[in-house]
Motif scaffolding. Structure first.
Motif, mmCIF file in Angstrom:
data_model
loop_
_atom_site.group_PDB
_atom_site.id
_atom_site.type_symbol
_atom_site.label_atom_id
_atom_site.label_comp_id
_atom_site.label_asym_id
_atom_site.label_seq_id
_atom_site.Cartn_x
_atom_site.Cartn_y
_atom_site.Cartn_z
ATOM 1 N N SER A 128 7.934 36.360 22.787
ATOM 2 C CA SER A 128 8.769 36.920 21.724
ATOM 3 C C SER A 128 8.134 36.642 20.367
ATOM 4 O O SER A 128 7.158 35.891 20.251
ATOM 5 C CB SER A 128 10.157 36.275 21.761
ATOM 6 O OG SER A 128 10.098 34.925 21.294
ATOM 7 N N ALA A 129 8.743 37.232 19.358
ATOM 8 C CA ALA A 129 8.386 36.892 17.985
ATOM 9 C C ALA A 129 8.846 35.460 17.707
ATOM 10 O O ALA A 129 9.727 34.929 18.388
ATOM 11 C CB ALA A 129 9.073 37.869 17.023
ATOM 12 N N ASP A 130 8.259 34.836 16.704
ATOM 13 C CA ASP A 130 8.720 33.506 16.293
ATOM 14 C C ASP A 130 10.125 33.614 15.717
ATOM 15 O O ASP A 130 10.472 34.607 15.064
ATOM 16 C CB ASP A 130 7.798 32.919 15.228
ATOM 17 C CG ASP A 130 6.463 32.471 15.799
ATOM 18 O OD1 ASP A 130 6.284 32.503 17.032
ATOM 19 O OD2 ASP A 130 5.590 32.088 14.992
ATOM 20 N N PHE A 131 10.933 32.593 15.986
ATOM 21 C CA PHE A 131 12.296 32.554 15.473
ATOM 22 C C PHE A 131 12.662 31.108 15.170
ATOM 23 O O PHE A 131 11.874 30.184 15.398
ATOM 24 C CB PHE A 131 13.275 33.195 16.467
ATOM 25 C CG PHE A 131 13.385 32.450 17.772
ATOM 26 C CD1 PHE A 131 14.424 31.532 17.993
ATOM 27 C CD2 PHE A 131 12.477 32.648 18.799
ATOM 28 C CE1 PHE A 131 14.519 30.846 19.189
ATOM 29 C CE2 PHE A 131 12.579 31.980 19.999
ATOM 30 C CZ PHE A 131 13.586 31.069 20.195
ATOM 31 N N GLU A 132 13.877 30.902 14.657
ATOM 32 C CA GLU A 132 14.327 29.573 14.220
ATOM 33 C C GLU A 132 15.362 29.005 15.177
ATOM 34 O O GLU A 132 16.185 29.727 15.724
ATOM 35 C CB GLU A 132 14.952 29.677 12.823
ATOM 36 C CG GLU A 132 15.475 28.378 12.283
ATOM 37 C CD GLU A 132 16.111 28.502 10.899
ATOM 38 O OE1 GLU A 132 16.762 27.543 10.480
ATOM 39 O OE2 GLU A 132 15.963 29.568 10.269
ATOM 40 N N ILE A 133 15.290 27.680 15.341
ATOM 41 C CA ILE A 133 16.375 26.953 15.995
ATOM 42 C C ILE A 133 16.858 25.911 15.004
ATOM 43 O O ILE A 133 16.074 25.131 14.458
ATOM 44 C CB ILE A 133 15.934 26.258 17.303
ATOM 45 C CG1 ILE A 133 15.565 27.305 18.345
ATOM 46 C CG2 ILE A 133 17.049 25.349 17.824
ATOM 47 C CD1 ILE A 133 15.118 26.735 19.678
ATOM 48 N N ASP A 134 18.168 25.934 14.740
ATOM 49 C CA ASP A 134 18.790 24.958 13.863
ATOM 50 C C ASP A 134 19.240 23.806 14.756
ATOM 51 O O ASP A 134 20.183 23.943 15.532
ATOM 52 C CB ASP A 134 19.981 25.600 13.136
ATOM 53 C CG ASP A 134 20.568 24.683 12.077
ATOM 54 O OD1 ASP A 134 19.974 23.645 11.784
ATOM 55 O OD2 ASP A 134 21.661 25.019 11.573
ATOM 56 N N GLY A 135 18.530 22.720 14.693
ATOM 57 C CA GLY A 135 18.802 21.594 15.571
ATOM 58 C C GLY A 135 18.831 20.294 14.814
ATOM 59 O O GLY A 135 19.528 20.164 13.811
ATOM 60 N N ILE A 136 18.067 19.355 15.271
ATOM 61 C CA ILE A 136 17.994 18.040 14.645
ATOM 62 C C ILE A 136 17.153 18.144 13.373
ATOM 63 O O ILE A 136 16.036 18.688 13.426
ATOM 64 C CB ILE A 136 17.332 17.027 15.606
ATOM 65 C CG1 ILE A 136 18.109 16.958 16.912
ATOM 66 C CG2 ILE A 136 17.204 15.649 14.960
ATOM 67 C CD1 ILE A 136 17.380 16.200 18.008
ATOM 68 N N PRO A 137 17.663 17.665 12.253
ATOM 69 C CA PRO A 137 16.866 17.728 11.034
ATOM 70 C C PRO A 137 15.550 16.952 11.205
ATOM 71 O O PRO A 137 15.535 15.888 11.824
ATOM 72 C CB PRO A 137 17.747 17.062 9.976
ATOM 73 C CG PRO A 137 19.113 17.095 10.540
ATOM 74 C CD PRO A 137 18.966 17.067 12.023
ATOM 75 N N SER A 138 14.473 17.522 10.703
ATOM 76 C CA SER A 138 13.186 16.811 10.785
ATOM 77 C C SER A 138 13.186 15.642 9.809
ATOM 78 O O SER A 138 13.837 15.689 8.781
ATOM 79 C CB SER A 138 12.035 17.772 10.501
ATOM 80 O OG SER A 138 12.200 18.357 9.240
ATOM 81 N N SER A 139 12.451 14.618 10.179
ATOM 82 C CA SER A 139 12.446 13.425 9.326
ATOM 83 C C SER A 139 11.402 13.485 8.262
ATOM 84 O O SER A 139 10.529 14.208 8.185
ATOM 85 C CB SER A 139 12.240 12.164 10.142
ATOM 86 O OG SER A 139 11.568 12.368 11.343
#
Length: 139
Positions: A128-139
């Protein structure tokens, strides 16, 4: 004695081998089934997609150009999620019929990123095309 045994073996092979081929059924008498590698286009997720970790989502693909089922070499698929185009993929689903055109999966608890993609395997593979996952905030 050794020469006679070797010569006898040679003659046996030389005359028996053509007989084996002559008794074989010609290929023309068998019906050959054309097989194809089928790699459907993923329609969801798209580059505008945002998934939330923990939710259930449908991954979809277009089956409008699918060949007849008996011509597909492997109809049973798996879906993996990957990120950064280099990371080791993570299995989301497997064993489903790719002719269904969709599979429901749970979004894993992952770090928030914008470069996730889905890889659909069955006969072939398609990403697929790249997409976003809203998950754990990066540190």
């Amino acid at each position: 004695m050794k020469f006679t045994t070797a010569f006898t073996t040679f003659l046996t092979c030389a005359f028996a081998t053509p007989a084996l081929f002559a008794s074989a059924t010609p290929v023309a008498e068998h019906e050959l089934v054309k097989r194809v590698v089928y790699s459907p286009h993923i329609t969801s997720p798209t580059h505008r997609t945002i998934w939330q970790s923990g939710q259930s989502v449908n991954i979809t693909w277009d089956t409008s150009d699918a060949p007849p089922p008996d011509q597909i070499t492997n109809r049973y698929g798996k879906v993996e999620i990957r990120w950064d185009h280099t990371a080791t993929p993570f299995l989301l689903a497997s064993g489903f019929d790719i002719l269904n055109g969709w599979v429901q999966v749970g979004v894993p608890l992952v770090e928030t990123r914008y470069d996730y993609s889905i890889v659909l395997y069955g006969d072939g593979n398609n990403a697929s095309a790249d997409f976003e996952i809203d998950g754990i905030p990066s540190s």
